[in-house]
Design a protein around this motif. Structure first.
Motif, PDB file in Angstrom:
ATOM      1  N   THR A 112       0.799  -1.204   0.065  1.00  0.00           N
ATOM      2  CA  THR A 112      -0.011  -0.014   0.127  1.00  0.00           C
ATOM      3  C   THR A 112       0.938   1.272  -0.078  1.00  0.00           C
ATOM      4  OG1 THR A 112      -1.856   0.948   0.955  1.00  0.00           O
ATOM      5  CG2 THR A 112      -0.165   0.141   2.396  1.00  0.00           C
ATOM      6  N   VAL A 135       5.875   3.699   0.049  1.00  0.00           N
ATOM      7  CA  VAL A 135       5.261   2.669  -0.211  1.00  0.00           C
ATOM      8  C   VAL A 135       5.831   1.634   1.157  1.00  0.00           C
ATOM      9  CG1 VAL A 135       5.616   0.602  -1.690  1.00  0.00           C
ATOM     10  CG2 VAL A 135       5.680   2.698  -2.623  1.00  0.00           C
ATOM     11  N   LEU A 175       1.255  -7.254  -9.316  1.00  0.00           N
ATOM     12  CA  LEU A 175       1.085  -5.944  -9.017  1.00  0.00           C
ATOM     13  C   LEU A 175       1.136  -5.006 -10.073  1.00  0.00           C
ATOM     14  CD1 LEU A 175       2.782  -3.848  -6.046  1.00  0.00           C
ATOM     15  CD2 LEU A 175       3.081  -2.928  -8.335  1.00  0.00           C
ATOM     16  N   ILE A 201       0.256  -0.825 -11.953  1.00  0.00           N
ATOM     17  CA  ILE A 201      -0.149   0.708 -11.547  1.00  0.00           C
ATOM     18  C   ILE A 201      -1.337   1.236 -12.755  1.00  0.00           C
ATOM     19  CG2 ILE A 201       0.669   3.220 -11.245  1.00  0.00           C
ATOM     20  CD1 ILE A 201       1.760   0.657  -9.080  1.00  0.00           C
ATOM     21  N   ARG A 210      -5.398  -0.006  -4.177  1.00  0.00           N
ATOM     22  CA  ARG A 210      -4.762   0.403  -3.132  1.00  0.00           C
ATOM     23  C   ARG A 210      -4.318   2.059  -3.548  1.00  0.00           C
ATOM     24  NH1 ARG A 210      -6.288  -3.570  -1.490  1.00  0.00           N
ATOM     25  NH2 ARG A 210      -4.730  -5.062  -0.397  1.00  0.00           N
ATOM     26  N   VAL A 248      -2.240   1.870  -7.433  1.00  0.00           N
ATOM     27  CA  VAL A 248      -1.484   0.454  -7.210  1.00  0.00           C
ATOM     28  C   VAL A 248      -2.520  -0.367  -7.062  1.00  0.00           C
ATOM     29  CG1 VAL A 248      -0.344  -0.924  -5.658  1.00  0.00           C
ATOM     30  CG2 VAL A 248       0.248   1.358  -6.076  1.00  0.00           C
ATOM     31  N   LYS A 262       8.092  -1.477 -12.819  1.00  0.00           N
ATOM     32  CA  LYS A 262       6.690  -1.380 -13.483  1.00  0.00           C
ATOM     33  C   LYS A 262       6.587  -0.218 -14.248  1.00  0.00           C
ATOM     34  CE  LYS A 262       5.046  -4.799 -11.470  1.00  0.00           C
ATOM     35  NZ  LYS A 262       4.563  -5.790 -12.341  1.00  0.00           N
ATOM     36  N   LEU A 280       3.788   5.703 -10.238  1.00  0.00           N
ATOM     37  CA  LEU A 280       2.522   6.026  -9.234  1.00  0.00           C
ATOM     38  C   LEU A 280       1.825   7.070  -9.475  1.00  0.00           C
ATOM     39  CD1 LEU A 280       4.598   4.732  -6.123  1.00  0.00           C
ATOM     40  CD2 LEU A 280       2.945   3.646  -7.281  1.00  0.00           C
ATOM     41  N   ILE A 319       7.492   1.575  -8.867  1.00  0.00           N
ATOM     42  CA  ILE A 319       7.595   0.441  -7.937  1.00  0.00           C
ATOM     43  C   ILE A 319       8.248  -0.504  -8.876  1.00  0.00           C
ATOM     44  CG2 ILE A 319       6.555  -1.548  -6.986  1.00  0.00           C
ATOM     45  CD1 ILE A 319       4.425   0.239  -5.845  1.00  0.00           C
TER      46      ILE A 319
END
Length: 551
Positions: A54, A93, A113, A115, A136, A140, A178, A182, A195
């Motif tokens: 998160t 994070v 995971l 984005i 999240r 996320v 990624k 974010l 991330i």
């Protein structure tokens, strides 16, 4: 008497029974039971798996707001997603993780995971892994599964990190950056906070062993003064301003494109970073800049060694922290060196002879030249190599002599530093190449040049002065060639250029161990891109070679 013996026998039998019960109990408690009794035990990973991820935000003006992890089960990537540019707020994070053996049937394991502003896929369309996407903050999305066997697959995420920049890369094995930043707010999007996740165990990198090629050749590429930033960086004095009409100059991508082209064309066997890989004040996340500097080499499986310049520790990491990162990266030969010696990065690299030879053919001495003068009133400018570094160098060189004599061919020694030696200023010496600025050597001469000559070093190459790229020849009292002192030439567009249209360049050292020769030359970023500039032989027969006709 008989009654007393019977009573004693009964007591002894009871005592034996108690002992037997205790042994069985302890045995059942501590012995390893079959998997069919324990249920499934994950076996693929030896450590932790991530159970949740998160983002938390907090305000500096709200006394009740904090970004501390809520419990010991949660960890935090210690990088402010705003890179400390948010005057009143911070964001981090956080991730929850558990040891495999502590997982219960109700625990969920993160297996993916992403984005995104929208849910990646609907919960009704759950895939075969049984996971569902959960939202999240910051865009996320985590896919978690309650199946404990997820931790035993290649999908389970085992660690999380944060990098910055549209050009962020992660050279660590098993890690993936990624491709979308974010989406917490406009600042995290502008900073391209990203991330990076790892699947599988932490990879323990074995130090590569550089060796002379079967044809007797070995090529070293010196990358001097890359000046990489967190993010794309700003171009300084680019020549030309636009290599392609209408193509805006972005410092780090242009630098990396230049380096990548030369890696593919020259195919060096090893790369030496001679300092100022990082651009200091434009690198609030030094890790992101370091990762960019080595990713192209890791992809090509090229060993590399690094020393530091005066800008490398002006970001958010000191020398020791940066070297710890470098030491743990794939194909890195970098080392912090002895703790009792001044500086970080005093070490050697041995290049072994060809074939099955276990003997050193080339020895590279790498030393930390530090940063700025510790005594500006008396010696303005830059720091110098310290007496205990020189002692370390001489002791190491002398201790290796007998071992190096075991090499059946001609063993050669060389050195790399960042800040040039005071003798680089002696313009009366023969030199070849570009001299466009006064060498910014230390004001104090600690005598390292003499130590290099005494220990048979054939050449030393520095960085630091971006638009100087010459090689200068020193001679002994009998006017015999004794030491070449070279510059790498600045390669990075994040550092200064100027001085009359200076084109970025890179120096190479090409060794032929069959004849004990070394040739050096430079390659340009623009213009004569295929030409070898100022090519000359500096070593022949394993000895320093002076200027000759045709060099």
């Amino acid at each position: 008497m008989t009654r007393r013996l019977v009573r004693a026998g009964v007591q002894l039998a009871l005592f034996a029974s108690l002992i037997l019960i205790l042994v069985v109990t302890l045995d059942n408690r501590f012995r390893v039971l079959p998997a069919s009794i324990h249920g499934h035990l994950p076996s693929h990973y030896s450590g932790f798996v991530i159970t949740d991820v998160t983002i938390v935000s907090c305000s500096a003006i709200n006394p009740f707001s904090n970004c501390n992890p809520p419990s010991e089960a949660w960890s935090q990537v210690q990088k402010d997603l705003y890179l400390r540019t948010g005057w009143t707020s911070s964001a981090f994070v956080q991730f929850q993780r558990k040891k495999e053996e502590d997982l219960t049937s109700s625990d969920k394991v993160v297996i993916d995971l992403k984005i995104s502003r929208l849910i990646p896929e609907s919960n009704e369309d759950s895939t075969q892994d049984g996971g569902v996407w959960e939202g999240r903050p910051g865009g996320v999305w985590v896919k978690r599964t309650a199946k404990r066997h997820a931790s035993d697959s290649q999908k389970a995420i085992t660690s999380v990190d944060v990098l910055f920049g549209a050009d962020a890369v992660d050279p660590r094995i098993g890690w993936e950056v990624k491709d979308t930043p974010l989406l917490l707010d406009s600042r995290t999007e502008d900073l391209e906070a990203r991330i990076s996740v790892r699947r599988g165990d932490p990879h323990k990198n074995k130090k590569p062993v550089p060796k002379i090629n079967e044809n007797g050749r070995f090529k070293i590429m010196q990358l001097a003064d890359l000046h990489l930033s967190t993010g794309l960086g700003a171009c300084r004095d680019p020549v030309p301003v636009e290599p392609v009409a209408g193509q805006k100059c972005e410092a780090d991508p242009r630098t990396m494109e230049f380096v990548e082209r030369l890696l593919d064309e020259e195919q060096p066997d090893m790369v030496v970073f001679s300092g100022d890989q990082v651009n200091g004040d434009t690198s609030p996340d030094t890790q992101s800049a370091i990762f960019k500097s080595v990713k192209l080499l890791v992809d090509r499986k090229i060993p590399y060694a690094a020393i530091f310049g005066n800008h490398d520790d002006e970001g958010n990491l000191n020398r020791a922290q940066s070297m710890q990162i470098l030491e743990d990266l794939p194909y890195s030969l970098s080392s912090a060196g002895p703790e009792e010696v001044d500086g970080v990065g005093n070490y050697i690299v041995e290049v072994l002879g060809r074939g099955k030879s276990g003997h050193s053919a080339l020895t590279l001495y790498l030393l930390d030249t530090h940063s700025y003068s510790p005594d500006e009133r008396q010696f303005r400018g830059y720091d110098w190599i310290k007496p205990n570094q020189i002692r370390w160098f001489k002791t190491t060189a002398q201790s290796l002599k007998a071992k190096h004599h075991e090499y059946t061919y001609m063993h050669m020694n060389m050195a790399f530093i960042h800040i040039p030696l005071p003798e680089y200023r002696e313009s009366q010496n023969y030199y070849r190449g570009n001299w466009s600025e006064m060498p910014t050597a230390p004001g104090f001469n600690s005598g390292f040049k003499e130590a290099l000559e005494e220990e048979g070093i054939l050449f030393v190459s520095a960085g630091h002065d971006h638009v100087n790229d010459y090689c200068m020849l020193n001679t002994d009292q009998n006017d015999k060639p004794s030491l070449w002192m070279c510059y790498g030439g600045g390669a990075g567009f994040g550092g200064y250029g100027g001085y009359g249209g200076y084109i970025r360049r890179v120096r190479f050292f090409d060794f032929d161990m069959n004849s004990g020769r070394a040739v050096t030359y430079k390659r340009l970023e623009f213009g004569e891109t295929e030409a070898k500039i100022d090519e000359m032989m500096i070593i022949d027969g394993g000895a320093v070679k002076g200027p000759q006709e045709g060099n």
